[in-house]
Design a protein around this motif. Structure first.
Motif, PDB file in Angstrom:
ATOM      1  N   LEU A  37      44.586  31.491  36.288  1.00 19.32           N
ATOM      2  CA  LEU A  37      44.772  32.291  37.513  1.00 19.32           C
ATOM      3  C   LEU A  37      45.378  33.651  37.192  1.00 19.32           C
ATOM      4  N   VAL A  56      48.594  38.034  42.191  1.00 19.48           N
ATOM      5  CA  VAL A  56      48.231  36.700  41.690  1.00 19.48           C
ATOM      6  C   VAL A  56      48.557  36.606  40.204  1.00 19.48           C
ATOM      7  N   GLY A 113      43.210  36.833  37.761  1.00 20.24           N
ATOM      8  CA  GLY A 113      43.826  37.755  38.714  1.00 20.24           C
ATOM      9  C   GLY A 113      43.787  39.183  38.206  1.00 20.24           C
ATOM     10  N   PHE A 140      51.357  33.842  38.808  1.00 19.85           N
ATOM     11  CA  PHE A 140      50.923  32.725  37.970  1.00 19.85           C
ATOM     12  C   PHE A 140      51.364  32.883  36.519  1.00 19.85           C
ATOM     13  N   ALA A 182      38.870  27.227  41.070  1.00 20.79           N
ATOM     14  CA  ALA A 182      39.303  28.621  40.896  1.00 20.79           C
ATOM     15  C   ALA A 182      38.302  29.388  40.032  1.00 20.79           C
TER      16      ALA A 182
END
Length: 511
Positions: free
Chosen positions: A145, A157, A149, A161, A99
């Protein structure tokens, strides 16, 4: 999608997979934390109750259930084992690295993203926790994340998360992203971004993700859940020290120096450059990453309860900052002499620390010798490549060096030290000799591991209660450490027999 799966992605993926999954299940669960996060999902399965966590057959409210659910799923797929207990951490450890690469490409460029992702994967604390059956990597993945995001304007996102982080660890799941984002907006004067953050829909997404379990727990367990989970495990731990001897303001400085090794060798230079030389294009992104890392560090430095793993969420932003810096000097072929000098000093200190440990555990000699040779070779090659201005080769020297060290760490060092940190072997001795009916008393530190490996709950006792148990009537088994045994008077020792020993673990039998 396929465009993103280029050679850099596969380099990152293969290295992360090798580090996280090499010998993942070869080491017994280490007391006391790993067995807690394995025993609870095991009891979820045995009671067929997956919403209210239990341990020793009793409800408990230490942590939200996300990691328990993941481990229970791994138990269902792979069977109950050390590998299964650690599988979710290792998988999310790899996912977190990928990620970081994925988002790093959008924030900077492919090479900076690759460097940042590999810096994260090869940092000691990150891969250590990625190979451990604890909740930290799960929280770290969700927070990473959520915050990435935000900065890449993938707001849905971010909300999802943040919700998952709240189900992984509690209020920090939304408080940390909220605080970091607020500080960034205040520092940049960009509160207008609030208008494009899809806040009403986002709150709905967060609520659907995070709140159902909390509402269920309150409806079933009422104030016991609120008082224990929110009151003790969140507020009290922040305001009152769980380990008073660790309450020093500088606690996380050595933790960061060792935990981020070997990249601590260029951490200060990277941060300084990100603040003073970022340029207009990346200045706001780098400011956000610095705020993110600084907030985590300051928050837990203020907290009265301190554990090594608490600052893990600052590693992803630091890794991206270092990755950005490596990309800059890689492109300019600048000779940075401070990098190899600091690396040499830190490596020497780490080697000295390992040889100090060798005096306590001679069985680690082979692993320590190989690790020493690896670090010396890594330093020498790094010096050579930096002198030749071959920054890419210097970088990959450290990546490969840490990949090999991670294998030595698990394959030789941990395996040699494991008997001193696990209840598995004493539990096996107990099962082979237990009469099946007498009461069993276990000191708190060994209780989770003993129960996981024996399926016997027993009764938990404190060290100061040991003498009373020894002097109580009737036959009993007592599972303790040598330190507790040495605290008994000679008269009390004469009332028990040492049935079995494994490293510093002991089983006493009182007839």
């Amino acid at each position: 999608m396929l465009r993103r799966l280029d050679s850099s992605f596969w380099i990152v993926a293969v290295i992360a997979l090798l580090i996280m999954f090499f010998n993942l299940g070869s080491i017994p669960l280490l007391d006391p934390d790993e067995p807690v996060y394995a025993e609870t999902p095991k009891e979820m399965m045995s009671f067929n109750e997956f919403l209210s966590p239990r341990i020793y057959g009793e409800y408990w409210y230490d942590k939200p259930p996300l990691y328990y659910w993941l481990v229970a799923g791994a138990f269902q797929i792979f069977g109950i084992s050390e590998f299964s207990a650690r599988f979710p951490s290792a998988l999310l450890g790899v996912a977190g690295v990928l990620a970081l690469y994925w988002f790093g490409r959008d924030l900077f460029n492919k090479r900076a993203a690759m460097a940042g992702a590999l810096v994260l994967a090869t940092s000691i604390e990150y891969f250590y926790l990625g190979k451990a059956a604890v909740t930290d990597i799960t929280l770290n993945f969700c927070l990473t994340l959520a915050l990435l995001g935000f900065i890449t304007k993938r707001y849905y996102v971010m909300y999802i998360f943040a919700g998952l982080a709240t189900v992984a660890k509690g209020p920090v799941g939304f408080l940390f992203p909220g605080a970091v984002i607020f500080l960034y907006l205040a520092a940049t004067g960009r509160f207008r971004l609030l208008k494009e953050m899809k806040i009403p829909t986002g709150i709905g997404l967060f609520a659907v993700t995070a709140l159902p379990w909390y509402l269920f727990m309150y409806s079933v367990h009422g104030s016991a859940f609120i008082d224990t989970f929110l009151g003790f495990h969140n507020v009290t731990r922040f305001t009152s020290p769980e380990h008073p001897e660790l309450v020093v303001w500088y606690y996380f400085i050595p933790v960061l120096i060792l935990g981020f090794f070997p990249w601590t060798s260029m951490l200060l230079q990277s941060i300084w450059a990100s603040i003073t030389q970022s340029g207009h294009e990346n200045s706001k992104v780098l400011l956000f990453l610095n705020i993110w890392a600084a907030f985590i560090f300051i928050f837990f430095s203020i907290s009265q309860t301190k554990l090594v793993s608490y600052i893990l969420p600052m590693y992803p932003p630091l890794a991206l900052i270092v990755g950005w810096y490596i990309d800059r000097i890689w492109a300019s072929r600048e000779r940075r002499t401070a990098w190899p000098i600091i690396l040499a000093v830190l490596s020497a200190l780490l080697i000295a620390g390992m040889f100090t440990g060798l005096k306590l555990m001679p069985a680690l000699s082979a692993g320590i010798m190989i690790s020493t040779a690896l670090f010396i070779l890594m330093v020498l090659c790094t010096v050579l490549f930096i002198w030749r201005r071959q920054i890419g080769k210097a970088f990959f020297t450290q990546v490969i060096g840490m990949l090999l060290f991670s294998m030595v760490l698990v394959g030789m060092l941990f395996s040699g030290a494991a008997p001193y940190f696990t209840s598995k072997y004493i539990a096996q001795e107990f099962v082979a000799n237990y009469d099946g009916r007498s009461p069993v008393y276990i000191v708190k530190f060994l209780h989770p591991g003993f129960t996981f490996y024996t399926n016997i709950y027993g009764s938990e006792i404190k060290a100061q209660e040991l003498a009373a148990v020894v002097n109580s009537p009737g036959k009993a088994y007592i599972v303790i450490q040598q330190a507790e045994y040495k605290q008994l008077t000679e008269a009390d020792r004469n009332k028990v027999k040492v049935m079995s020993e494994s490293a510093d673990r002991m089983i006493l039998i009182k007839e």
